[in-house]
Design a protein around this motif. Structure first.
Motif, PDB file in Angstrom:
ATOM      1  N   UNK A 174       0.826  -1.212   0.000  1.00  0.00           N
ATOM      2  CA  UNK A 174       0.000   0.000   0.000  1.00  0.00           C
ATOM      3  C   UNK A 174       0.863   1.267   0.000  1.00  0.00           C
ATOM      4  N   UNK A 175       2.193   1.069  -0.141  1.00  0.00           N
ATOM      5  CA  UNK A 175       3.165   2.158  -0.165  1.00  0.00           C
ATOM      6  C   UNK A 175       3.158   2.974   1.127  1.00  0.00           C
ATOM      7  N   UNK A 196      -2.119   3.314  -1.141  1.00  0.00           N
ATOM      8  CA  UNK A 196      -2.098   3.293  -2.606  1.00  0.00           C
ATOM      9  C   UNK A 196      -3.473   2.960  -3.180  1.00  0.00           C
ATOM     10  N   UNK A 197      -4.179   2.011  -2.576  1.00  0.00           N
ATOM     11  CA  UNK A 197      -5.494   1.629  -3.099  1.00  0.00           C
ATOM     12  C   UNK A 197      -6.463   2.811  -3.051  1.00  0.00           C
ATOM     13  N   UNK A 198      -6.390   3.630  -2.024  1.00  0.00           N
ATOM     14  CA  UNK A 198      -7.253   4.813  -1.937  1.00  0.00           C
ATOM     15  C   UNK A 198      -6.842   5.853  -2.978  1.00  0.00           C
ATOM     16  N   UNK A 199      -5.540   6.090  -3.123  1.00  0.00           N
ATOM     17  CA  UNK A 199      -5.079   7.049  -4.147  1.00  0.00           C
ATOM     18  C   UNK A 199      -5.522   6.601  -5.534  1.00  0.00           C
ATOM     19  N   UNK A 200      -5.386   5.301  -5.823  1.00  0.00           N
ATOM     20  CA  UNK A 200      -5.793   4.775  -7.128  1.00  0.00           C
ATOM     21  C   UNK A 200      -7.296   4.935  -7.343  1.00  0.00           C
ATOM     22  N   UNK A 201      -8.090   4.635  -6.320  1.00  0.00           N
ATOM     23  CA  UNK A 201      -9.549   4.759  -6.433  1.00  0.00           C
ATOM     24  C   UNK A 201      -9.948   6.216  -6.656  1.00  0.00           C
TER      25      UNK A 201
END
Length: 76
Positions: A19-20, A61-66
């Protein structure tokens, strides 16, 4: 027995997960599953400085991508 996370004289690592997200970790401890070494070994101060300079967006990272995917969509 002293706490390895409170001993500033120990060399440390900067760890990063999928998730960086970053963590300062004592260099002589086993890297936990799901984490990898991003920098080090070096002094705790150097590792903390590296993390401060590198981890500028603390969202996973998953939130930034979303959020990036939502920003690219046109309203219906």
């Amino acid at each position: 027995m002293s706490n390895p996370f409170e001993d500033d004289s120990r060399d440390c690592l900067a760890l990063v997960n999928d998730e960086e997200q970053y963590s300062l970790w004592p260099a002589d401890l086993t890297v936990p599953q799901g984490w990898r070494v991003a920098h080090g070994p070096a002094s705790a101060r150097e590792i903390a400085d590296y993390i401060d300079q590198t981890w500028t967006d603390q969202r996973p990272k998953s939130l930034r991508d979303a959020m990036a995917g939502q920003a690219g969509r046109s309203p219906a």
